[in-house]
Design a protein around this motif. Structure first.
Motif, PDB file in Angstrom:
ATOM      1  N   TYR B 641     -43.875  -4.422   4.505  1.00  0.00           N
ATOM      2  CA  TYR B 641     -43.212  -5.438   5.341  1.00  0.00           C
ATOM      3  C   TYR B 641     -43.924  -6.794   5.295  1.00  0.00           C
ATOM      4  O   TYR B 641     -43.715  -7.633   6.159  1.00  0.00           O
ATOM      5  CB  TYR B 641     -43.069  -4.989   6.799  1.00  0.00           C
ATOM      6  CG  TYR B 641     -42.425  -3.632   6.958  1.00  0.00           C
ATOM      7  CD1 TYR B 641     -42.894  -2.729   7.902  1.00  0.00           C
ATOM      8  CD2 TYR B 641     -41.370  -3.250   6.137  1.00  0.00           C
ATOM      9  CE1 TYR B 641     -42.306  -1.475   8.046  1.00  0.00           C
ATOM     10  CE2 TYR B 641     -40.789  -1.992   6.264  1.00  0.00           C
ATOM     11  CZ  TYR B 641     -41.270  -1.110   7.217  1.00  0.00           C
ATOM     12  OH  TYR B 641     -40.707   0.129   7.353  1.00  0.00           O
ATOM     13  N   GLU B 761     -45.879  -7.301  11.482  1.00  0.00           N
ATOM     14  CA  GLU B 761     -45.764  -6.363  12.598  1.00  0.00           C
ATOM     15  C   GLU B 761     -44.428  -6.531  13.330  1.00  0.00           C
ATOM     16  O   GLU B 761     -43.844  -5.552  13.791  1.00  0.00           O
ATOM     17  CB  GLU B 761     -46.927  -6.524  13.596  1.00  0.00           C
ATOM     18  CG  GLU B 761     -46.748  -5.606  14.805  1.00  0.00           C
ATOM     19  CD  GLU B 761     -47.987  -5.358  15.643  1.00  0.00           C
ATOM     20  OE1 GLU B 761     -49.036  -5.968  15.372  1.00  0.00           O
ATOM     21  OE2 GLU B 761     -47.886  -4.536  16.571  1.00  0.00           O
ATOM     22  N   TRP B 764     -41.983  -4.669  11.254  1.00  0.00           N
ATOM     23  CA  TRP B 764     -42.230  -3.230  11.424  1.00  0.00           C
ATOM     24  C   TRP B 764     -41.669  -2.765  12.750  1.00  0.00           C
ATOM     25  O   TRP B 764     -40.998  -1.723  12.844  1.00  0.00           O
ATOM     26  CB  TRP B 764     -43.731  -2.985  11.330  1.00  0.00           C
ATOM     27  CG  TRP B 764     -44.205  -1.623  11.725  1.00  0.00           C
ATOM     28  CD1 TRP B 764     -44.198  -0.479  10.969  1.00  0.00           C
ATOM     29  CD2 TRP B 764     -44.797  -1.267  12.962  1.00  0.00           C
ATOM     30  NE1 TRP B 764     -44.749   0.555  11.662  1.00  0.00           N
ATOM     31  CE2 TRP B 764     -45.132   0.107  12.891  1.00  0.00           C
ATOM     32  CE3 TRP B 764     -45.103  -1.961  14.136  1.00  0.00           C
ATOM     33  CZ2 TRP B 764     -45.738   0.793  13.949  1.00  0.00           C
ATOM     34  CZ3 TRP B 764     -45.713  -1.286  15.188  1.00  0.00           C
ATOM     35  CH2 TRP B 764     -46.016   0.080  15.090  1.00  0.00           C
ATOM     36  N   LYS B 768     -38.623  -0.165  13.468  1.00  0.00           N
ATOM     37  CA  LYS B 768     -38.817   1.060  14.259  1.00  0.00           C
ATOM     38  C   LYS B 768     -37.777   1.140  15.361  1.00  0.00           C
ATOM     39  O   LYS B 768     -37.275   2.214  15.672  1.00  0.00           O
ATOM     40  CB  LYS B 768     -40.217   1.060  14.895  1.00  0.00           C
ATOM     41  CG  LYS B 768     -41.205   1.801  14.050  1.00  0.00           C
ATOM     42  CD  LYS B 768     -42.527   2.159  14.706  1.00  0.00           C
ATOM     43  CE  LYS B 768     -42.730   1.710  16.106  1.00  0.00           C
ATOM     44  NZ  LYS B 768     -43.743   2.556  16.795  1.00  0.00           N
TER      45      LYS B 768
END
Lengths: 154, 773, 280
Positions: B641, B761, B764, B768
């Motif tokens: 990512y 992040e 990510w 998720k």
């Protein structure tokens, strides 16, 4: 006991100076020797605006105690006149507000002197040490590379 | 001759030799030093401030604590210069030590003990408007304020601006396809390389001298006068070269404290210098935003209606935050023809460092939200995102959200910008192209536009004084913060007078007593306002030159022409006078002298600007709309990512390029800042509102090597009111970078990315959460 | 700037240094030894370092040694990162320290300074932990040699008045296959999310971490899990991550969950390369 009268070699001159032991080199250059070209940007070693040259290496003057510089050869931006890199910065529009410029020029000057064959990744490794907030770094890249190229030509 | 030329800036040699001086470079032995003591809490009552240990430090000359008045703020006077009774943000100045040296001041500051009683922290705009949110300003109802700001007492709402254009019911009826998005990001920082620094002194006859690294020395003068009830004529503010501003140095904050410090020591000069940490959180920041946008279009992609709610995180005090939230309403959408617009733009108090102007002034922020919504709409429609923009591009004849009718001069050419961008980006090859099984190339684009929202009576003046050698001194209150505008002013004058630009000496330093006012060096309005002031001053100079010459050459002024440093008879050019012969009037052989040193002046005020209607938002807050189209190409790692920005594009309708390399530099520099803001710059707050990253090693702006290949192109649709048709582009490179990057990444990652910064992040986390496309 | 005052001393020998430290202690000066000094200037200004006297060890010739002597690489604590990178005698160390700080700062950051630093990362210690390096310690009683694990546990553990002089690493370790990877929140400047350094000795991978927890460490149990032949790499990695023996950092750089994600593919890349099964 907290300060010393001593000598510093700066820009080819021997300068008498009183150094408070807890002071960093940047402070002594600016406030004691009147060499305000090196700038405070963070006083934390993060921005490079204070970069000077010590024995040929670029050094962040805010990171070193001035007392450590006794016996070393210091060059600041005021010690550079009509160098190819200064000319290249002007011609390539490699600065806008100019605040980061002395630090950048000192770093570039050391790079060009020490690593005349510098490739892209070496240039990046060196110049990553300085922040410019005004430009997008493209003009700085062009300025440095123009001098390296010209040097290789001669 | 000079228009368009890449003239090297006037102060270039000073800047590359270390000779150029900035605020902290000026030091006199008699100067005292002030050290701020700043709050460790984001919201707390100040129970006690114990200065007994600090007072014992030798060399301490004064200790200042907060007072209940004056309260300050450009729109609502809600802010004590030094916190009084309670603190409202992490970093707020609570006390000030004045001592003989900076070391002694800091030593004393370290010995001050403060007892706080923590209060519940308001850590986001949503928290601020939730039921039972703690009130940050209990006394909001009683604050003095300007006429056109509308705080809502007993809430954390400092201002509300409404746009009510068209008929929303009809608009939604005509919308076959709608999308809605929620966008959010925290405050961030300007991070100029030069931190803020001011000195203040007061002479025995009451003249106050302030020297400050400010974009608004004239506003410092006005506000200091108003806040402290001092005759403005007795306040002299000077500004040298400034090491970057980007809007941050518009805020009038340290000047007030330095003045109070000097007063406390009998008028002695006092210097106040921000450490980097103080500059980041104590002094004002880049505003945050929480936005919800609903957008509808017909099935063939024509935009019909939009409903927008902007919750601006202006932090603990409103200052310029209210103006920013108003500017956000004035523009509120991208550059599209949308008949039906409903926007509520709220300036919200939170316990965050307070906001001031930031490059783009609400536009990078709102365009992120709006241009993400455009991409989501395009996807839902099944239409190419660039085609959706082209179809809806705002054109002469259309109306802005504040219902200004656009024409061929006051708006640039959006379709031209889009078409050029399309070619540059090779858009038709596709926007998501696999490189191998792991890496993918992706492209994102957006459109941008901006007008300014500044005081309707903003003015700019220029004075030209001649030297005995015929050269000219150009005096303008514009501050040289790095934009190079002061050099452009010389180019304009040189072009107008058809003279050598090296014969024009531009004064870089500004001093409010002797340099004519330029309202503030902001809003990309330097070229328009100061440039027009130059032209008017130039006209005045020409008139005076011709007047004197007409006496000496025994002809009518209308027979004369000014060019190449001469005034000559148009029909017989061999009959002429050099500038130097008449720059100080003329002396005849017999000794008679006429005229005197030529002093020319010009003034420019924006025409026909209005406030906006409180109910509908209708009005004309700005003179023109500068437009463009921008894009980003990335290389994205589908496993980690992470990504690399390979190319960044800007096509901007600049009206007329005045200095080519200068314009390129401004646009690329702004793009770099926009990329930094989009990809990593953000304050990180803990749950008590404490900033976790107030240093440049934890708040990392772009470094060398981060930079992509920049592709910058211009369209030239003249703005008739402007010098040579030019539109200022100091901010525009920044405006679309967050949206373009988010659009590219959303495609590459296969997930809607609607928050900043766009860290790996963040991606990510979104993946998720399963917001899969 | 630093608001407190201190004395600057630069002794010329190990004995002079230890005697100086003792007499300064007796005068209540709270002396500190240093080589690099960047934490003095940067943390001192925030009052996170406070002292009445600094003892600059860069006057000791032993602190600058960078030489192979009797089958060992001897490295003085005063060696700057720049000098270590210029010689590149210890490639794993070079690869690790290059990422610690930017090029200019490397002139002022030293081997000893980084290992003994207050800031939690101390990444220069990772290669030392992996190579059974010896530490030469000087104190009032004289000079001794101790294994790195005895003088370093989360941070440097020395008695009052002691200081590190040199590190000594067996030459054989210098040629072993190695890889050090540093991952950050974004870009190539900033503190680590995780730094992982590894080498392969006798077909076994040794691995050490910084930035993952609040101190650098090497763990035998983790190494055992990662060296399980016959188990798929992904399974080993998942198991190892679950067995991290200390709390994983959750901070400005990233959350602990995200750190685990980053760690897992960093370990995958390291194992893949060191097992000889591919390229990164």
């Amino acid at each position: 006991m907290y300060s010393s009268e001593t000598l510093l070699q700066v820009n080819g001159e021997e300068r008498q100076v009183t150094i408070r032991h807890a002071d960093n080199l940047l402070y002594v250059l600016r406030e004691r020797l009147g060499l305000t070209g090196a700038k405070p940007g963070c006083l934390n070693g993060d921005c490079g605006a204070c970069t000077v040259n010590v024995d040929g290496y670029p050094v962040k003057a805010c990171l070193v105690l001035a007392m450590e510089m006794v016996g070393r050869t210091i060059t600041t931006i005021e010690g550079l006149r009509d160098t190819p890199i200064q000319k290249a910065f002007v011609e390539n529009f490699a600065f806008q507000c100019g605040y980061c410029t002395p630090g950048f020029i000192m770093n570039c000057h050391s790079l060009i002197t020490k690593v005349p064959q510098a490739d892209d990744s070496t240039i990046k490794d060196w110049l990553e040490s300085n922040i410019c907030r005004c430009t997008g770094y493209q003009e700085i890249e062009e300025a440095v590379k123009s001098v390296l190229l010209e040097q290789r030509g001669t | 001759m000079y228009i368009g030329a890449s003239l090297i800036r006037k102060e270039a040699l000073e800047k590359v030799t270390g000779v150029a001086k900035y605020m902290d470079d000026y030091h006199t032995v008699d100067m005292l030093h002030a050290q701020l003591i700043i709050s460790e809490y984001a919201h707390a009552h100040i129970q006690a401030i114990d200065t007994s240990e600090a007072q014992k430090v030798s060399g301490v000359r004064a200790i200042l604590l907060g007072q209940p008045s004056p309260l300050t703020g450009e729109e609502i006077r809600d802010r004590p210069p030094i916190a009084f009774d309670k603190v409202r943000y992490h970093g707020e100045p609570i006390a000030v030590i004045v001592a003989d040296t900076a070391v002694l001041a800091k030593r004393a500051a370290d010995l001050v003990h403060i007892t706080y009683k923590p209060l519940q922290v308001v850590n986001s705009p949503r928290d601020a408007i939730a039921a039972n949110a703690p009130l940050i300003h209990e006394n909001l109802a009683n604050y003095k304020r300007i006429e056109h700001v509308y705080p809502e007492p007993n809430t954390n709402i400092a201002d509300r601006t409404k746009i009510r254009k068209g008929n929303m019911e009809r608009g939604w009826e005509e919308s076959d396809v709608t999308v809605e998005g929620h966008y959010a990001f925290s405050p961030s920082d300007h991070a100029a390389m030069e931190t803020r620094c001011v000195t203040a002194s007061i002479s025995p006859d009451g003249y106050i001298h302030i020297a400050t690294t400010s974009q608004a020395p004239y506003m410092v003068k006005k506000l200091l006068g108003s806040y402290f009830d001092i005759e403005k004529g007795k306040i002299i503010v000077s500004t040298p070269l400034v090491g970057g501003g980007y809007g941050g140095k518009v805020a009038v904050q340290l000047e007030l404290i330095a003045y109070m410090a000097s007063k406390a020591v009998g008028g002695k000069p006092v210097k106040l210098y921000n450490s980097r940490e103080e500059d980041m959180i104590s002094s004002p920041v880049h505003i945050g935003l929480d936005a919800v946008i609903k957008l509808g279009c017909s099935k063939d992609g024509l935009l019909k209606a939009t409903q927008i709610k902007y919750l601006w995180d202006c932090g603990a005090y409103s200052d310029k935050g209210a103006t920013i939230s108003r500017a956000g309403a004035v523009t509120c959408t991208g550059p599209y023809d949308i008949e039906n617009i409903w926007c509520d733009s709220l300036c919200i108090y939170t316990n965050h460092p307070y906001a001031t102007a930031y490059r783009g002034f609400s536009h990078p922020e709102l365009l992120f939200a709006f241009e993400r919504t455009m991409d989501m709409l395009a996807e839902k429609l099944g239409m190419d995102p660039m085609e959706l923009r082209l179809k809806n591009a705002i054109l002469p004849g259309h109306k802005t959200p504040t219902q200004v009718v656009l024409n061929h001069s006051n708006v640039g050419n959006v379709p031209d910008c889009i078409n050029k961008l399309k070619r540059h980006m090779n858009w038709d090859e596709g926007q998501c192209i696999p490189i191998d099984s792991r890496f993918v190339r992706a492209k994102g684009m957006c459109c941008i536009w901006k007008t300014s929202t500044i005081d309707t009576n903003s003015t700019s003046g220029v004075v030209l004084t001649f030297n005995p050698d015929g050269s000219i001194n150009l005096l303008s209150g514009l501050v040289e913060i790095g934009t190079g505008t002061k050099t452009v002013l010389a180019q304009i004058l040189a072009e107008q007078l058809k003279m050598d630009v090296n014969q024009i000496h531009v004064r870089m330093e500004v001093d409010t007593q002797t340099t004519p006012e330029h309202w503030k060096t902001v809003a990309s309005r330097g070229t328009l306002m100061a440039g027009n002031a130059v032209l008017r001053a130039g006209d005045d100079a020409i008139r005076q030159l011709k007047n004197i010459a007409s006496h000496v050459l025994a002809c009518s002024p209308s027979d004369l022409e000014v060019a190449h440093g001469k005034v000559s008879v148009r029909e017989e050019p061999t009959t002429f006078l050099n500038f130097k012969d008449i720059a100080y009037g003329y002396q005849y052989p017999n000794g008679h002298a006429i005229g005197g040193q030529i002093l020319a002046r010009g003034n420019y005020t924006l025409r026909h600007l209005t406030h906006i209607d409180h109910e509908t938002g209708a009005g004309k807050p700005g003179p023109e709309w500068t437009v463009g189209a921008q894009g980003i190409e990335i290389e994205y790692d589908t496993r980690d990512y992470t990504y690399r920005i390979v190319k960044a594009y800007s096509v901007i309708d600049i009206g007329k390029v005045l200095n080519y390399k200068g314009a390129l530099g401004q646009v690329m520099g702004a793009m770099s800042m926009g990329i930094g803001f989009a990809s990593k710059e953000s304050f990180v707050f803990d749950d008590q509102g404490i900033v976790q990253n107030p240093q440049l090693r934890t708040y990392v702006p772009p470094h060398y090597g981060d930079h992509p290949q920049y592709i910058v192109d211009f369209v030239e649709t003249p703005h008739i009111d402007a010098p040579f048709g030019a539109r200022g582009v100091g901010e525009h490179g920044l405006l679309g970078m967050p949206a373009a990057l988010a659009n590219a990444l959303s495609k590459a990652a296969g997930v809607q990315l609607n928050s900043l910064p766009l860290l790996p992040e963040t991606i990510w986390s979104a993946k998720k959460a399963g917001e899969v496309r | 700037m630093i608001s407190f005052d201190f004395e600057y001393h630069k002794p010329a020998s190990v004995e002079e240094a230890t005697h100086l430290h003792k007499s300064l202690r007796e005068l209540n000066k709270r002396p500190i030894y240093y080589t690099g000094g960047t934490e003095i200037t940067t943390l001192g200004r925030l009052n996170q370092v406070n002292t009445g006297a600094v003892i600059d060890l860069k006057g000791l010739p032993e602190c600058h040694t960078q030489e192979l002597i009797s089958g060992q690489l001897v490295m003085g604590v005063g060696l700057s990162f720049t000098r270590l990178l210029e010689s590149n005698i210890f490639p794993l160390l070079s690869q690790t320290i290059k990422e610690v700080a930017d090029h200019t700062a490397r002139s002022n950051i030293t081997l000893g300074g980084n290992v003994c630093g207050q800031i939690i990362y101390r990444e220069a210690v990772l290669p030392l932990l992996l190579t059974d390096t010896q530490a030469m310690v000087a104190g009032e009683a004289g000079v001794s040699h101790q294994p790195i694990h005895q003088v370093f546990n989360r941070q440097i553990q020395l008695k009052e008045g002691e200081f590190l002089v040199q590190f000594k690493t067996d030459e054989a370790y210098l040629q072993l296959p190695y890889l050090s990877i540093k991952k950050r929140k974004q870009g190539s400047i900033g503190y680590p999310l995780v730094t992982v350094a590894a080498l392969k000795k006798d077909n076994q991978i040794r691995i050490a971490f910084s930035g993952l927890c609040s101190f650098p460490f090497r763990d035998q149990k983790i190494e055992k899990i990662l060296n399980q032949n016959g188990v798929a790499l992904e399974a080993r990695i998942e198991q190892a991550i679950q067995q991290i023996p200390h709390p994983i950092l959750d901070d400005v750089e990233g959350t602990s969950e995200y750190r685990k994600f980053v760690l897992s593919h960093t370990l995958l890349d390291i194992l893949t390369v060191l097992k000889g099964e591919g390229h990164v």
